[in-house]
Structure formats: C-alpha cells, structure tokens
Design an enzyme around this catalytic site. Structure first.
Site, PDB file in Angstrom:
ATOM      1  N   GLU A 234      92.059  43.960  50.756  1.00  0.00           N
ATOM      2  CA  GLU A 234      90.857  43.959  51.587  1.00  0.00           C
ATOM      3  C   GLU A 234      89.912  42.795  51.307  1.00  0.00           C
ATOM      4  OE1 GLU A 234      90.677  46.005  54.002  1.00  0.00           O
ATOM      5  OE2 GLU A 234      92.348  47.301  53.430  1.00  0.00           O
TER       6      GLU A 234
ATOM      7  N   LEU B 291      94.803  46.970  43.959  1.00  0.00           N
ATOM      8  CA  LEU B 291      95.447  46.778  45.259  1.00  0.00           C
ATOM      9  C   LEU B 291      94.421  46.704  46.378  1.00  0.00           C
ATOM     10  CD1 LEU B 291      98.183  46.462  46.614  1.00  0.00           C
ATOM     11  CD2 LEU B 291      98.264  48.947  46.919  1.00  0.00           C
ATOM     12  N   CYS B 292      93.316  47.430  46.234  1.00  0.00           N
ATOM     13  CA  CYS B 292      92.287  47.383  47.275  1.00  0.00           C
ATOM     14  C   CYS B 292      91.673  45.987  47.377  1.00  0.00           C
ATOM     15  CB  CYS B 292      91.203  48.421  47.007  1.00  0.00           C
ATOM     16  SG  CYS B 292      90.375  48.244  45.401  1.00  0.00           S
ATOM     17  N   THR B 293      91.498  45.332  46.234  1.00  0.00           N
ATOM     18  CA  THR B 293      90.981  43.964  46.248  1.00  0.00           C
ATOM     19  C   THR B 293      91.990  43.011  46.868  1.00  0.00           C
ATOM     20  OG1 THR B 293      89.657  44.365  44.269  1.00  0.00           O
ATOM     21  CG2 THR B 293      90.136  42.071  44.811  1.00  0.00           C
TER      22      THR B 293
END
Length: 433
Positions: free
Chosen positions: A215, A210-212
C-alpha cells in the site's frame, strides 16, 4: 609461499608456541615431522567458495597445505567476478567449487584441491570426520549453525563432560565479512564457545510489513519485495530461481515500474539481486584481510607454532586499519555444546502449538521443531503421514500430553539429525506464564 618460507616457522624453536593459556592442545615440536604433517597429512575442508572462500583457498595453497577439499552449492554469476578472483567470464554458470578447485590446482600444482558441489547438510558425519580442521566462509547463518553442531557432535563426551577421544576434536575457523567489516573466530568443540553460543549477537533478518509493501512503499526495497512476494506468484507457477538472470531481470523490471509509479529512486539490478538473494555487501580488500586472519589461525592450530586466537578477532576497515580481539564465553545453556536441560515454565493450559511457536523465536530460533518424549511422539514434521497423525496434538494443552516436569526431546533441521535439545516442562502453580 614456498616451502622454504614455512620452514622458518616450522623447523625452528619459538617462544610463541602453546604456552599456558593457549587454546591449542599440545606443544609445538619443531622439525620435519611437524612440517610433513602440515604439508602432506593434514586435511583441510573449506566451506564456501565465494568471496572469502576464494581468498582462503589461495592462502591455504600458498601456506604449504597440500590436501584441501572445498564444498559449495552455488554457481558463478556475473556479479561475482568483481571480487571472487578465481572466476572468469567463461566460468559463469559453472559450480563455484569446481572452478575454484581447478584454478588452485593449475596455479599451485602441489596443492590437490577436491571439489564437492552441494549443501553442507548433504554430507554426513563420516565425511566431516575425515578432516583435521574446517575453515568456513559461509554467509548463511543456518548453514553455519548446522556445521557447528555437526563438529561439536563429533567430539563425544562422557557423563562428566570430558571428551572421550581427543582425535575427534575438529577445530573450526569461521570467517565472515560485511562491507568494510569482518571477523575471524576459532571454535574448538567442547573447549571454547561454539557458534550457537553467539547466536543472539546476530541481528534479525530485515523484513518489511506486507501492508507497507502493498500500500505505501517508501524504499526501493519495498518495490523489489512487492515484485517478489506479490507479482511473481500471480504470473508464475514456480519458485523464483535466484541464479537465473531471466528471473532477476523480470523482478527488476516489475520493481522499476512500481518505483516509477510512487516516485521512488534507487531500484537497480544489483539491489534487486541483493534483496532477493539476501546478498551481504562485499569488498574485496575485506575478504583478503579476513582470509589472512582465518588461514593464520588454521596454520597455528595445525602446527602449534603459536598461540591460537582466543576466540574472536574483529576487523573494522571503515575507520582505518583497526581490529581487536576478545574471548566469547560459552553459554551454560547452549543447546549444542552444553549438556544442560532447559527448563520451560508455562501454564498448564499452554498448547503444544504455542510451545512450538515459542521455540522458533528468541533465544533458540529453531526452524521447524519436532517434539517427542521417551514414551510418545508429540509432533513430527516428517514424513507427511506422521505429521498429519500428530497435528491434532498442536491444539491440545501441554498438561494433556505430558506430566509436570516431563522432559521433551526437540529436534530441528538447523541441527544434524543426532543433535537434540532437551526441555523440562514445569507448569506454573498460579496458572500464569
């Protein structure tokens, strides 16, 4: 294929019948009885009416089978029309099973095809026990696991593992395609390996951190997943309808804007549907080849006119017309087709919740396990009242819930209700594991 064509296979002796080592039970008996069984009595269930299912229905009808039923839960989308050749523009929005059945009945009036709209899990054991053979063209691993467990469960065994009633054995021919590759597989419950035996050969479903996604997106799939997982919940109060062109268009537009912001190319409407619906790339010619492999095995299983596949046939069309076969062995600890008790060695301080989490990982890959002993319910998913009542057990150490070497019965939605896994919990002496 006209009846006179299959007469050449069914009315004459053959040197390729069920010899020693063949998987089929029995011997080939050429004559009108075999022909009448195949064309009049034999009941075939086709599971899935997509790209492979359409081809299977066509091949069955042209191979002399006259009593066919098909089950599928999906409706026809415009994107299906390039390869699912039983459908036309006017059929968009209608159930695949119904349209496919109508098309076959119109083109081959002698073949009676009955449609069922819904999930395979919606049908009970009485429904599946009516058929002589099942031909599966599913692209959903979870549904294939459930169907496999249902058919294996129908073939009851005694304490020594022998099938009680051979008439309960319903073979399944399982087919699958991906791009220019495909496979056909023969599963004879209790005799060959089952689908669950080969579960660890399937690659894990691809997911993105989810961070990829949020962001640092780098791929078109990241932008599409962002639209699906982040933006959709902000704007809508309902789940995405993957069969709705409006919902797919909304996701495509949002993903396109995000891709433009990060200078990422490759976001298309088709790719959006592929990511959201987890669509496997399909090629019409591959479906045709694999369907022929599957129906050929159905024909051999039901007529015994030739030795059946043992047990896997792989087709690799990307490097030419190349295929090979091999025997997929049974797993001694398969939770579906073996009767063994799995032993789990762990620390006495391991919590029930940690055990439940372990069961959803390799090698079992369960979905939402419920656990009980002969004396008590440890954790039950449904109904909600029992889930709430047993939820506190998840934080308790196993040693507070069961004795050393105790047996725990595990049920899960990936299996029919009467299929259960038995675990023997052994506490490690040194407190580790």
């Amino acid at each position: 294929m006209a009846t006179t064509d299959i007469d050449k296979l069914l009315l004459r002796p053959t040197p390729f019948g069920s010899e020693s080592g063949a998987l089929a039970v029995g011997e080939f008996d050429p004559g009108n009885d075999t022909r009448e069984f195949l064309t009049e009595t034999c009941k075939v269930l086709v599971v899935g009416a997509g790209g492979l299912g359409c081809e299977v229905l066509k091949d069955l009808a042209l191979s002399g089978f006259r009593d066919v039923e098909v089950i599928d839960m999906d409706t026809i989308d415009v994107s299906n029309l390039n390869r699912q050749f039983l459908f036309r523009q006017k059929d968009v929005g209608r159930p695949k099973a119904e349209v496919a059945a109508e098309f076959i009945r119109e083109r081959v009036p002698q073949c009676n095809v009955i449609a069922h709209v819904g999930k395979v899990q919606d049908k009970d054991a009485d429904f599946y026990s009516r058929f002589n053979v099942v031909c599966s063209g599913l692209d959903n691993v979870e549904a294939r696991r459930w169907l496999n467990a249902m058919l294996v469960g129908l073939a009851e065994v005694d304490d020594e593992g022998n099938v009680i009633d051979p008439s309960q054995i319903i073979p399944m021919v399982d087919g699958g395609t991906e791009g220019f590759r495909g496979q056909a597989r023969v599963i004879i419950p209790r005799f060959t390996s089952c689908f669950e035996c080969s579960l660890d050969s399937f690659p894990p479903q691809r997911t993105y951190p989810l961070c990829t996604i949020a962001e640092t997106p780098r791929l078109p799939e990241h932008c599409i997943s962002y639209a699906q997982l982040v933006e959709w919940p902000k704007t809508n109060q309902r789940a995405i309808d993957t069969d709705s062109p409006d919902d797919m268009k909304w996701l495509f537009d949002v993903a396109s804007k995000r891709a433009s912001k990060f200078n990422i190319e490759g976001v298309t409407y088709m790719k959006t549907m592929g990511v959201v619906k987890n669509i496997i790339p399909a090629v019409a010619s591959t479906n045709a080849v694999v369907s022929a492999m599957c129906v050929n095995e159905v024909f051999k299983l039901m007529s015994l006119s030739s030795q059946t596949l043992n047990t896997y046939h792989m087709y690799m069309g990307s490097t030419g017309i190349y295929s090979h076969t091999f025997c997929y062995g049974k797993k001694n600890d398969c939770p579906v087709c073996s009767s063994c008790v799995r032993t789990v060695t762990c620390s006495a301080t391991k919590t029930l919740g940690e055990l439940v989490s372990d069961l959803t990982e390799e090698p079992l890959k369960l979905k939402a396990p419920s656990l009980a002993t002969a004396d008590a319910t440890l954790y039950l998913r449904k109904p909600k009242s029992l889930e709430a009542a047993t939820r506190p057990n998840l934080d308790k150490p196993l040693s507070a819930l069961v004795a050393n070497n105790a047996e725990i019965t595990v049920t899960d939605p990936v299996f029919p209700g009467d299929v259960a896994l038995t675990l023997r919990v052994c506490f490690a002496q040194n407190g580790a594991a």
